[in-house]
Design a protein around this motif. Structure first.
Motif: not given
Length: 350
Positions: A132, A197-199, A201, A204, A209, A212-213
Motif C-alpha cells: 500500500s 492492509a493490501d490496497s 486488490n 477496498h 481487506v 485478506r490480512t
C-alpha cells in the motif's frame, strides 16, 4: 493492449527457461559427439593410418584438430574425413551453445528477479507482506541514517513488478497468504514481518481487506512463530480476530487515527509532536536502548539526571518482561539486562 503486454511479460521467464533447457541439451550433445568421435576415428583408421597406434592417439588428434583447425594426421578413408568434419562442426557448436546457455541463464535470472519470480536466499531480513502507499514510508524509515541495525528488506506482493526501486530491497511476486510464496520470500529465516492492509486488490472494503490480512497473518504465524510480526488492521471491530493469531503487535488504523484526532483537539499541536517522535530524519525520536552499565542497579530518579547530563536523552519508559512501563516511579530499580525507552536526537552511542 495493456492486458496483452502483461501476459507477454509474465510468460517471458517460462520461454527463457524452455530455451535454456534446449541450449543445455544441444551443449551436452555437442560434448558427447566430441567425446566419442575419436573412438569412431580409431575404429575406421587404426588399420589404415600410420599415425593412429592407440585410442590415445585418436584423442590427441581431437585436441590438435580443435586447436589447429586442420587434421594433424593423414586420413585414409571417407569415414575418417567424416569424423574430421563432425569434430570441426561439433567444436564450434559446443562453444556457441555453451556461451548461449550461460548468457540465457544470466538473462533469465535478471528477468526473474525483476519480475519477482526468484527466491530470496538471505536471512534475518524484514519481510513486508502486501503493499500500500504506506510501504514506501515504512522502507524510508527503515533506511533512515539513524537506524543502526540495517537489514535487507523483502517485499512479497501480488503485483506484476516491484512497487519500489530502493537499495537492498528485493521484490518477490506472489500471494502473501500462500505458504510456498512465503517460503520463496524467506519466511523461515526472517527476523521481522510487517503485514500491510493490501490496497492492490479489487475490493477496498475494510472488512475484505482485513480478511485478506488475517489470512496472511495466520499463514505467517503457522510457518514461523518465532518471527516478530507487526500487523496493520483497518477496522477496530476486527481486532478480536487478529488477537487469536498471536501476532506480536497490532496497529489498528481507525483506533490510532481517532485517538490522535481527539487528543489533538484537546491538546493543540500534539500531532506534530507525535510525528516528530515517530519519523526521521529531523527532530527527536523514540529509541529502545540497553541500560547503560553505570545505571545498572540505580533508580529511575537517578537515571533521569544521568541520561540527560551525559547522553542528552529523556527517559520515558522502562521495559519489563517485554512490556514498556511509561513514566515509572522514581524508586524503580533498573536491571542490568533491561531496556529503556528514551527520547533523543539520534541513537545512543555505547
Amino acid at each position: 493492449m495493456g492486458g496483452c503486454r502483461s501476459r507477454d511479460t509474465s510468460t517471458l521467464p517460462a520461454v527463457l527457461d524452455r530455451l535454456n533447457r534446449r541450449l543445455v541439451i544441444a551443449t551436452v550433445l555437442s560434448f558427447l559427439i566430441l567425446l566419442f568421435a575419436p573412438l569412431f576415428l580409431w575404429l575406421m583408421e587404426h588399420n589404415r593410418s600410420y599415425d593412429l597406434h592407440s585410442v590415445g592417439d585418436a584423442y590427441g588428434w581431437l585436441v590438435r584438430t580443435l586447436f589447429e583447425g586442420t587434421s594433424p594426421y593423414k586420413l585414409k578413408s571417407q569415414f575418417g574425413f567424416a569424423s574430421y568434419w563432425i569434430v570441426r562442426v561439433a567444436g564450434v557448436s559446443l562453444v556457441a551453445f555453451g556461451t548461449a546457455t550461460i548468457a540465457s541463464r544470466f538473462v533469465a535470472t535478471v528477468i526473474k528477479q525483476g519480475a519477482g519470480m526468484g527466491t530470496f536466499k538471505g536471512s534475518h531480513h524484514v519481510l513486508i507482506c502486501g503493499w500500500s502507499p504506506k510501504g514506501s514510508e515504512i522502507i524510508r524509515e527503515l533506511r533512515a541514517k539513524e537506524v543502526e541495525d540495517v537489514r535487507e528488506i523483502v517485499v512479497l506482493a501480488d503485483r506484476e513488478s516491484s512497487p519500489i526501486d530502493a537499495k537492498d530491497v528485493t521484490f518477490v511476486h506472489g500471494n502473501p497468504s500462500n505458504g510456498d510464496d512465503l517460503r520463496r520470500a524467506g519466511i523461515e529465516r526472517v527476523s521481522t514481518v510487517i503485514v500491510l492492509a493490501d490496497s492492490t486488490n479489487a475490493s477496498h472494503e475494510p472488512d475484505d481487506v482485513d480478511a485478506r490480512t488475517l489470512l496472511t497473518t495466520l499463514a505467517v504465524e503457522s510457518i514461523n512463530k518465532d518471527a516478530y510480526s507487526c500487523v496493520e488492521v483497518l477496522s477496530s471491530e476486527n481486532r478480536q480476530h487478529f488477537e487469536r493469531t498471536h501476532a506480536d503487535e497490532l496497529v489498528v488504523s481507525d483506533e490510532l487515527t481517532g485517538a490522535l484526532l481527539a487528543a489533538s483537539a484537546r491538546t493543540h499541536g500534539l500531532t506534530s509532536v507525535v510525528a516528530d517522535l515517530l519519523t526521521h530524519p529531523e527532530g527527536q525520536e523514540l529509541y529502545r536502548v540497553p541500560v547503560p552499565p553505570e545505571l545498572a542497579g540505580q533508580t529511575v530518579r537517578h537515571a533521569l539526571e544521568v541520561l540527560k547530563d551525559l547522553h542528552d536523552s529523556l527517559l520515558v519508559g522502562v521495559f519489563t518482561n517485554g512490556e514498556c512501563r511509561l513514566n515509572p516511579p522514581g524508586t524503580t530499580i533498573l536491571a542490568a539486562e533491561g531496556d529503556l525507552l528514551v527520547v533523543r536526537e539520534g541513537p545512543l552511542e555505547p
